[in-house]
Design an enzyme around this catalytic site. Structure first.
Site, PDB file in Angstrom:
ATOM      1  N   GLU A 500       0.800  -1.223   0.000  1.00 42.05           N
ATOM      2  CA  GLU A 500       0.000   0.000   0.000  1.00 42.05           C
ATOM      3  C   GLU A 500       0.835   1.277   0.000  1.00 42.05           C
ATOM      4  OE1 GLU A 500      -2.760  -1.086   3.063  1.00 42.05           O
ATOM      5  OE2 GLU A 500      -1.427  -0.480   4.662  1.00 42.05           O
ATOM      6  N   LYS A 620       6.246  -1.689   0.425  1.00 40.06           N
ATOM      7  CA  LYS A 620       6.021  -1.848   1.868  1.00 40.06           C
ATOM      8  C   LYS A 620       6.131  -3.316   2.255  1.00 40.06           C
ATOM      9  CE  LYS A 620       2.527  -1.094   5.453  1.00 40.06           C
ATOM     10  NZ  LYS A 620       1.154  -0.723   5.767  1.00 40.06           N
TER      11      LYS A 620
HETATM   12  C1  BGC Z   1      -0.821  -3.968   5.907  1.00 37.61           C
HETATM   13  C2  BGC Z   1      -2.044  -4.678   5.376  1.00 37.61           C
HETATM   14  C3  BGC Z   1      -2.793  -5.334   6.521  1.00 37.61           C
HETATM   15  C4  BGC Z   1      -3.104  -4.309   7.580  1.00 37.61           C
HETATM   16  C5  BGC Z   1      -3.800  -4.925   8.775  1.00 37.61           C
HETATM   17  C6  BGC Z   1      -1.221  -3.017   7.009  1.00 37.61           C
HETATM   18  O1  BGC Z   1      -0.083  -2.450   7.563  1.00 37.61           O
HETATM   19  O2  BGC Z   1      -0.183  -3.249   4.900  1.00 37.61           O
HETATM   20  O3  BGC Z   1      -1.679  -5.637   4.429  1.00 37.61           O
HETATM   21  O4  BGC Z   1      -3.972  -5.885   6.047  1.00 37.61           O
HETATM   22  O5  BGC Z   1      -1.904  -3.735   8.021  1.00 37.61           O
HETATM   23  O6  BGC Z   1      -3.015  -5.894   9.365  1.00 37.61           O
END
Ligand code: BGC
Length: 807
Positions: A500, A620
């Protein structure tokens, strides 16, 4: 000296570590959980007591930089823990209230008994005149009766006699203040407090959530016994009501050889519970009926023993100890009680307020493990999604799409709950949040439906709710895919992948990326499985389902076409994370590491510098590599072949190297996936990632995030790393397919599985051999596929199988 395998202990009191320990010492039973906070203290910088009921959310509107934003949070409920005490020595004024931060504390130890599900503390206080008080306290959140909890405290005096003043309270004056980043947001989720007492020994407090209007009631019964052997009779507690709290006051005679035992039993109900009249009546009755502490503890132990029997994973040494803690927290968040509730997988457990208790795609890392131990819990969690299928279909329609668009963050109604803005604590700026474009969450839901059905053989589910979910997700992808004449391919544009950090092209007006490989390949997989399912469905069900969801059988051939012609971008001989990834700038990794040390949250660092991570080939977390987590090498190669690409071992290995060098691991899921993928390609550095995944929470690797809640996906993922990653276990065609990978540091383990009709398939890996034992059951044997051969292990027998040489 080795450390006891079932004890997770902390020596000494360390205020700096306290919030982390609170999260890691949380006790829960799938219905509710309470952080391991000290009952002597209130919420403060050092301490954060929190109690959360699964699925109990509330919405509040906050004003952020002149703009109204609405957030839905898992509500911090009234604190049932408070138990304060102070010395009243004979002929002397009362001493101060004692608590771990008080300088009188001279000894402190606390430990979780993972087998029995209790948190114990032993603290010794000594005042300036050498008067000592030893406090030994055990706590439980009952695994058998999910509404009960208890605190059993033994006070012993040394060097003084007199009275001990004890206050046992329920504190309703709580807010959601657990996450520093959310402090500017509205946090008062409770209102309408009322308190009362019931025949002397019981007090109660009720209130409700502000917007979701959930009634919450807690009742507490506190009884004390004093004298030698604590059998000098019960001492009555004096109730005291306050507007937002209720307490019981006790004065207990104490002296050397004459201890006092205080038992506080608590019940918690909400208006969402089945089979009750009112939550208040239910709570008061429950504490009245609850047996005394020893009997309560015994039934709690029995419930845990049953659970450990169903979820057995034995790994020697320190990794094994950590894995047991992980399993403990997974079972406390998602227990058999969860199967009865309408809840999903909260990303941070019921252990803290980060991510507001929301449900992301993290179930992808949790259900495959649970399927082989507690399949009814998996099914309950899939039902959470299925009940929200209409909401996902409405969301798709509102976006002008067909099928189901599951939200990136889900809570009670199944609508999109992703925050609109998030705070970069480094720059102090609130920034738009585009993570809701992670539509790949729909594929995770579909993948879990399929995996659950493969592991359990539950065709009723597959042909029923499972088919509805799978087909609607497939339909969404089919609608999202647009034909590009110049490429001769279908494309899915304007999405965000698992990484993300990349939410758009540098300088682009609109957020989103094109042709995210993970999204496209999983979409192709969903479309293929949906097509397969339609061919397998019994004719009558097929017609009924098509009519019910308004699906034209003609659509199926388009699905098949898309499944084979979705675009997968490549650059420099490796699979691209998305179209254009290879043209982004290279980051000066060494320079940034030298300057900042920890660069996991590279997004925040770059934004604070006035730059953006969108400009760089810097991810990330695992994105393309997630494909190696979900699919075996054989399946992945077949998927790529189906899409017209050759993904041979060499190409996959270069792809793995490429992204491993360009990932900052800003999510705990990332090291887990890297460990899994690297172990499966026999890389020496797989262990480095595995170690990071194992210590992610216990050592708070992401720097301060664990105190806000455990990382449930990563915890469950490490269990599955052993269970499926290292065994290469796949459940297909009514057989266990095994293809072990080698990770020398985790080369010996044992796991007990529930596979279809067999409850206790025992799998043991040791040196170059694998043993499978199937208990006597009168059922047909278990089919096992290993290294191209099929074995049948008959019930009541076991078999050692040699592993292939390259494993
Ligand atoms: C991650 C996601 C994950 C979320 C909840 C985020 O930091 O990038 O992939 O679903 O945390 O754990």
């Amino acid at each position: 000296m080795g450390r006891p395998a079932w004890i997770w202990a902390y020596e000494g009191y360390d205020p700096e570590q306290e919030r982390l320990r609170e999260a890691l010492c949380t006790l829960g039973n799938g219905y509710f959980a309470t952080r391991g906070a000290a009952p002597e203290t209130h919420a403060a910088e050092t301490h954060y007591p929190g109690t959360y009921v699964a699925g109990c959310y509330n919405r509040l509107v906050s004003s952020v930089q002149g703009r109204d934003v609405e957030n839905e949070d898992m509500v911090n409920l009234p604190n049932w823990l408070p138990l304060r005490y102070r010395l009243r020595p004979a002929k002397a004024p009362p001493g101060p209230w004692l608590h771990p931060d008080h300088p009188y504390l001279v000894e402190h130890r606390q430990w979780l008994d993972l087998r029995g599900g209790t948190l114990s503390r032993r603290s010794v206080y000594e005042d300036d005149l050498g008067r000592r008080l030893t406090v030994e306290q055990d706590r439980l959140v009952h695994m058998g009766d999910p509404h009960l909890a208890a605190l059993h405290t033994v006070f012993t005096a040394e060097g003084w006699e007199g009275e001990l003043e004890v206050v046992a309270a329920i504190d309703g004056d709580v807010r959601n203040r657990g996450v520093a980043r959310y402090r500017e947001l509205a946090d008062r989720h409770l209102t309408g407090w009322e308190t009362g007492t019931e025949h002397g020994s019981t007090v109660w407090l009720r209130c409700r959530t502000v917007e979701s209007d959930i009634q919450v009631a807690l009742a507490a019964r506190t009884v004390a016994a004093c004298g030698p052997g604590a059998d000098g009779g019960e001492h009555p507690a004096e109730p005291e009501q306050q507007p937002r709290a209720v307490q019981q006051n006790l004065l207990l005679p104490l002296g050397p050889g004459s201890p006092a035992v205080v038992d506080k039993t608590v019940a918690l109900y909400t208006s969402r519970d089945p089979a009750i009249g009112s939550p208040l009546r239910a709570a008061v009755l429950a504490v009245d009926r609850a047996p005394a502490y020893p009997a309560l503890l015994a039934s709690h132990h029995r419930a845990w023993a049953d659970l450990w029997q169903q979820a057995r994973l034995e790994v020697p040494g320190e990794p094994g100890r950590i894995l047991r803690l992980h399993l403990f927290h997974v079972l406390q968040t998602l227990s058999p009680h969860t199967a009865e509730l309408d809840v999903g997988v909260p990303a941070r457990g019921l252990h803290g307020e980060a991510y507001r208790g929301h449900v992301f795609w993290d179930e992808l890392f949790v259900l495959p493990f649970l399927n082989l131990h507690l399949p009814e819990v998996s099914r309950g969690l899939l039902d959470y999604r299925h009940r929200r299928l209409p909401a996902a279909c409405r969301a798709a329609r509102a976006a002008g799409r067909a099928g189901a668009m599951f939200p990136w963050q889900s809570a009670d109604e199944g609508r999109e709950e992703t925050q609109q803005v998030h705070l970069n604590p480094r720059s102090g700026r609130w920034l738009p949040d585009h993570s809701h474009l992670q539509h790949h969450v729909g594929s995770a839901v579909a993948y879990n439906v399929w995996q659950y059905c493969q592991a359990t053989g539950d065709t009723d589910y597959l042909y029923g709710n499972g088919a509805e979910t799978l087909l609607q997700v497939a339909r969404f992808w089919a609608d999202r895919a647009e034909w590009d004449e110049s490429l001769g391919r279908y494309r899915i544009r304007g999405v965000v992948g698992p990484d993300e950090y990349h939410d758009g092209y540098p300088g682009a007006e609109r957020p989103g990326l094109d042709d995210n490989t993970y999204t496209n390949v999983t979409a192709a997989w969903v479309l293929s499985r949906a097509g397969e399912l339609c061919r397998d469905l019994p004719g009558s069900r097929c017609g009924q389902l098509f009519e019910q969801i308004g699906l034209d059988p003609g659509e199926l051939s388009r699905w098949d076409d898309i499944a084979h012609r979705l675009y997968v971008p490549w650059h420099r001989g490796v699979v691209s994370q998305f179209a254009g990834y290879g043209e982004l700038a290279e980051l000066d990794w060494a320079g940034y590491r030298a300057r900042y040390g920890d660069i996991r949250r590279l997004d925040r660092i770059l934004e604070a510098e006035g730059d953006t991570v969108n400009r760089y080939q810097a991810s990330k977390q695992a994105d393309v590599l997630m494909l190696g987590y979900l699919f075996s090498p054989r399946e992945l190669a077949a998927l790529f072949r189906g899409l017209g690409h050759e993904l041979d071992d060499a190409t996959w290995h270069s792809t793995v190297d490429y992204y491993a060098a360009r990932t900052s691991h800003g999510s705990t899921l990332s090291s887990l996936v890297h460990a899994w993928v690297l172990a499966r390609v026999n890389r020496d550095d797989a262990w480095t990632y595995a170690e990071e995944a194992l210590t992610g929470d216990v050592a708070d690797v992401q720097g301060g995030t664990t105190e806000e809640g455990i990382h449930l996906g990563a915890m469950a993922g490490t269990l599955d790393l052993v269970q499926r990653g290292l065994t290469g276990l796949d459940t297909r065609d009514d057989a266990l397919w095994l293809s072990p990978a080698s990770l020398p540091q985790l080369s010996k383990f044992r796991v007990r599985l529930r596979f279809r009709r067999h409850w206790d398939v025992d799998l043991r890996l040791r040196a170059e051999q694998l043993r499978i034992a199937v208990p006597d059951s009168g059922r047909p044997g278990v089919r096992v596929r290993l290294d191209g051969r099929t074995y049948v292990v008959e019930p009541g027998t076991s078999r050692w199988l040699d592993l292939p040489e390259d494993a």
